[in-house]
Design a protein around this motif. Structure first.
Motif, short mmCIF file in Angstrom:
data_model
loop_
_atom_site.label_atom_id
_atom_site.label_comp_id
_atom_site.label_asym_id
_atom_site.label_seq_id
_atom_site.Cartn_x
_atom_site.Cartn_y
_atom_site.Cartn_z
N PRO A 171 0.81 -1.22 0.00
CA PRO A 171 0.00 0.00 0.00
C PRO A 171 0.84 1.28 0.00
O PRO A 171 0.40 2.31 -0.49
CB PRO A 171 -0.84 -0.11 1.27
N GLY A 172 2.08 1.21 0.52
CA GLY A 172 2.96 2.37 0.52
C GLY A 172 3.70 2.57 -0.79
O GLY A 172 4.47 3.51 -0.94
N LYS A 173 3.48 1.65 -1.73
CA LYS A 173 4.12 1.69 -3.05
C LYS A 173 5.64 1.84 -2.94
O LYS A 173 6.26 2.67 -3.61
CB LYS A 173 3.51 2.78 -3.92
N LEU A 174 6.23 0.99 -2.09
CA LEU A 174 7.68 1.02 -1.89
C LEU A 174 8.42 0.25 -2.97
O LEU A 174 9.53 0.63 -3.33
CB LEU A 174 8.03 0.46 -0.51
N PHE A 175 7.83 -0.84 -3.45
CA PHE A 175 8.53 -1.64 -4.46
C PHE A 175 8.69 -0.82 -5.74
O PHE A 175 7.71 -0.31 -6.29
CB PHE A 175 7.78 -2.93 -4.77
N ASN A 176 9.93 -0.72 -6.21
CA ASN A 176 10.19 0.04 -7.43
C ASN A 176 11.19 -0.68 -8.34
O ASN A 176 11.68 -0.10 -9.30
CB ASN A 176 10.71 1.44 -7.08
N ALA A 177 11.47 -1.95 -8.05
CA ALA A 177 12.42 -2.72 -8.86
C ALA A 177 12.00 -4.20 -8.84
O ALA A 177 11.30 -4.64 -7.95
CB ALA A 177 13.84 -2.56 -8.33
N SER A 178 12.45 -4.93 -9.85
CA SER A 178 12.11 -6.36 -9.99
C SER A 178 10.60 -6.56 -10.00
O SER A 178 10.09 -7.55 -9.49
CB SER A 178 12.76 -7.19 -8.87
N LEU A 179 9.89 -5.63 -10.58
CA LEU A 179 8.43 -5.67 -10.55
C LEU A 179 7.85 -6.78 -11.42
O LEU A 179 6.70 -7.17 -11.23
CB LEU A 179 7.86 -4.31 -10.97
N ASP A 180 8.63 -7.29 -12.36
CA ASP A 180 8.16 -8.37 -13.22
C ASP A 180 8.65 -9.74 -12.76
O ASP A 180 8.35 -10.73 -13.41
CB ASP A 180 8.62 -8.13 -14.66
N ALA A 181 9.40 -9.78 -11.67
CA ALA A 181 9.90 -11.07 -11.17
C ALA A 181 8.73 -11.90 -10.67
O ALA A 181 7.74 -11.38 -10.18
CB ALA A 181 10.92 -10.84 -10.05
N GLY A 182 8.86 -13.20 -10.79
CA GLY A 182 7.77 -14.09 -10.41
C GLY A 182 7.50 -14.14 -8.92
O GLY A 182 6.35 -14.21 -8.50
N THR A 183 8.51 -14.09 -8.11
CA THR A 183 8.36 -14.24 -6.66
C THR A 183 8.85 -13.03 -5.90
O THR A 183 8.24 -12.60 -4.93
CB THR A 183 9.14 -15.49 -6.17
#
Length: 113
Positions: free
Chosen positions: A70-82
């Motif tokens: 919800p904090g939208k922290l992820f900004n890399a490896s967004l297409d990785a499966g796991t």
């Protein structure tokens, strides 16, 4: 290394310990280019790793794809499966509350598996 990258990892370490007082930090995968290895935070399994690069600190969450962000922290490896990752560049900081919540979600995900 004693620069902004190490300062960023120290801050991440502090937030992680506040979020999960029982968390353990180890070093894994030592090699010639990284003789001290990579910091790994674990509770019931790997939560995330903290790698330093020339222009960023990369926090890779082992089960990040299954975590709400919800904090939208992820900004890399967004297409990785796991996995999912957070890249921190010089001068950037993370929302402390959102990061702690993400760490706690990662620990809960490890409990379920």
């Amino acid at each position: 290394m004693s620069d902004w990258r190490e300062d960023s990892l120290a801050w991440v370490r502090k937030l992680t310990m506040e979020a999960l007082p029982g968390v353990s930090e180890t070093r894994k995968w030592a090699k010639a280019g990284r003789p001290d290895g990579v910091p790994v935070w674990e509770q019931g399994g790997i939560l995330f790793t903290g790698e330093t690069y020339k222009n960023k600190v990369k926090l890779t969450f082992a089960k990040g794809a299954s975590l709400a962000d919800p904090g939208k922290l992820f900004n890399a490896s967004l297409d990785a499966g796991t996995r999912r990752a957070i890249d921190i560049r010089e001068g950037e900081t993370l929302d402390a509350s959102a990061f702690k919540a993400l760490v706690q979600m990662a620990a809960k995900a490890n409990e379920k598996s």
